[in-house]
Design a protein around this motif. Sequence first.
Motif, PDB file in Angstrom:
ATOM      1  N   ALA A   1       0.440  -1.506   0.251  1.00 51.10           N
ATOM      2  CA  ALA A   1       0.325  -0.112  -0.296  1.00 51.10           C
ATOM      3  C   ALA A   1       0.845   1.331  -0.068  1.00 51.10           C
ATOM      4  O   ALA A   1       2.091   1.091   0.712  1.00 51.10           O
ATOM      5  CB  ALA A   1      -0.778  -0.073   0.869  1.00 51.10           C
ATOM      6  N   TYR A   2       0.031   2.381  -0.581  1.00 49.71           N
ATOM      7  CA  TYR A   2       1.129   3.763  -0.820  1.00 49.71           C
ATOM      8  C   TYR A   2       0.153   4.887  -0.409  1.00 49.71           C
ATOM      9  O   TYR A   2      -0.640   5.130  -0.686  1.00 49.71           O
ATOM     10  CB  TYR A   2       1.288   3.751  -2.300  1.00 49.71           C
ATOM     11  CG  TYR A   2       2.050   2.466  -2.706  1.00 49.71           C
ATOM     12  CD1 TYR A   2       3.277   2.864  -3.446  1.00 49.71           C
ATOM     13  CD2 TYR A   2       1.599   1.517  -3.606  1.00 49.71           C
ATOM     14  CE1 TYR A   2       4.101   1.669  -3.341  1.00 49.71           C
ATOM     15  CE2 TYR A   2       1.439   0.449  -3.790  1.00 49.71           C
ATOM     16  CZ  TYR A   2       3.590   0.521  -3.757  1.00 49.71           C
ATOM     17  OH  TYR A   2       4.395  -1.154  -4.551  1.00 49.71           O
ATOM     18  N   TYR A   3       1.020   5.582   0.933  1.00 44.18           N
ATOM     19  CA  TYR A   3       0.514   7.067   0.719  1.00 44.18           C
ATOM     20  C   TYR A   3       1.560   8.037   0.458  1.00 44.18           C
ATOM     21  O   TYR A   3       2.475   7.780   0.121  1.00 44.18           O
ATOM     22  CB  TYR A   3       0.777   7.109   2.346  1.00 44.18           C
ATOM     23  CG  TYR A   3       0.048   8.348   2.611  1.00 44.18           C
ATOM     24  CD1 TYR A   3      -0.934   8.520   3.073  1.00 44.18           C
ATOM     25  CD2 TYR A   3       0.899   9.746   2.535  1.00 44.18           C
ATOM     26  CE1 TYR A   3      -1.440   9.752   2.832  1.00 44.18           C
ATOM     27  CE2 TYR A   3       0.810  10.611   2.623  1.00 44.18           C
ATOM     28  CZ  TYR A   3      -0.513  10.425   3.624  1.00 44.18           C
ATOM     29  OH  TYR A   3      -1.005  12.395   4.177  1.00 44.18           O
ATOM     30  N   ILE A   4       0.473   8.657  -0.920  1.00 43.58           N
ATOM     31  CA  ILE A   4       1.455   9.945  -1.732  1.00 43.58           C
ATOM     32  C   ILE A   4       1.573  11.054  -0.415  1.00 43.58           C
ATOM     33  O   ILE A   4       0.906  12.005  -0.310  1.00 43.58           O
ATOM     34  CB  ILE A   4       0.658   9.972  -2.547  1.00 43.58           C
ATOM     35  CG1 ILE A   4       0.063   8.413  -3.497  1.00 43.58           C
ATOM     36  CG2 ILE A   4       1.014  11.339  -3.426  1.00 43.58           C
ATOM     37  CD1 ILE A   4      -0.666   9.689  -4.511  1.00 43.58           C
ATOM     38  N   ILE A   5       2.844  11.652  -0.750  1.00 40.40           N
ATOM     39  CA  ILE A   5       3.252  11.972   0.071  1.00 40.40           C
ATOM     40  C   ILE A   5       3.328  13.667  -0.472  1.00 40.40           C
ATOM     41  O   ILE A   5       3.248  14.953  -0.849  1.00 40.40           O
ATOM     42  CB  ILE A   5       4.845  12.821   0.576  1.00 40.40           C
ATOM     43  CG1 ILE A   5       5.420  11.089   1.837  1.00 40.40           C
ATOM     44  CG2 ILE A   5       5.458  13.309   1.417  1.00 40.40           C
ATOM     45  CD1 ILE A   5       6.461  10.376   1.995  1.00 40.40           C
ATOM     46  N   SER A   6       3.973  13.962  -2.128  1.00 39.06           N
ATOM     47  CA  SER A   6       4.198  14.399  -2.897  1.00 39.06           C
ATOM     48  C   SER A   6       3.683  14.010  -3.782  1.00 39.06           C
ATOM     49  O   SER A   6       4.480  12.150  -4.239  1.00 39.06           O
ATOM     50  CB  SER A   6       5.404  15.305  -3.075  1.00 39.06           C
ATOM     51  OG  SER A   6       6.103  14.455  -2.649  1.00 39.06           O
ATOM     52  N   GLY A   7       3.908  15.073  -5.164  1.00 40.63           N
ATOM     53  CA  GLY A   7       3.571  14.396  -6.531  1.00 40.63           C
ATOM     54  C   GLY A   7       2.222  14.117  -7.134  1.00 40.63           C
ATOM     55  O   GLY A   7       0.902  13.870  -5.859  1.00 40.63           O
TER      56      GLY A   7
END
Length: 165
Positions: A57-63
Motif C-alpha cells: 500500500a502507498y501513501y502519496i507524500i508529493s506528486g
Amino acid sequence: MSTQASEYQEHLELIREIPYFSALSLEAQKVLAYLCVREHFPEGEAVFSTGDIDSSAYYIISGNLEILTDNQEKPIGKFGPGDFIGALSLIGDSKRLFTVKATEDTLCIRLTKDKFNKVREQFPEITNKFMLVAVEAVNNWEKRFIKNLVPECSGCLSTLGLTLI
C-alpha cells in the motif's frame, strides 16, 4: 536531528492521518511508521501494472499518479498528496486491475503486506479496526458510484451490489 529520525517522525505523522491506522494505539502507529519505506517514482514510471500481484500500500507524500486500464487511452482517475492506495493488498492477494503511473516525480511511503502482518501479530486489534475502515470505504465507493451512475449505461447496473458481498 538525523535524516532517518526526521523521516520516521514524518512517517508517524502521516500514519496517524490515514483512516486505516488513525484509531490504532500510538505504539502500533509507531511500529507501522518504523516499517514504512520511502519510494520515489520518476515521471512516467509505473507504481504497479495491470496483472501485478503487488502486496503493498502507498501513501502519496508529493506528486501525482494516474489510473489507467488496458482498454482506455485516457486515465480513468488520479491520486495525489494525502491519498492512500492499495490498502486491501495488505490483507489479501489479488491481481491489480489497473496500472498506476506517476505523472510527475512522486514520493510515497510504502507498507508491504509482510511488514503489516508482523504488526498485526504484535497488535491483533489492528485487524478489526482495519476491516471496519475497509467496509466503510467500500460502502462510500458504492454510494458515489450510484450517485454518478449514467442512466444510459445499462451494463453499469449489473455491477452494483458490492456492499452485498
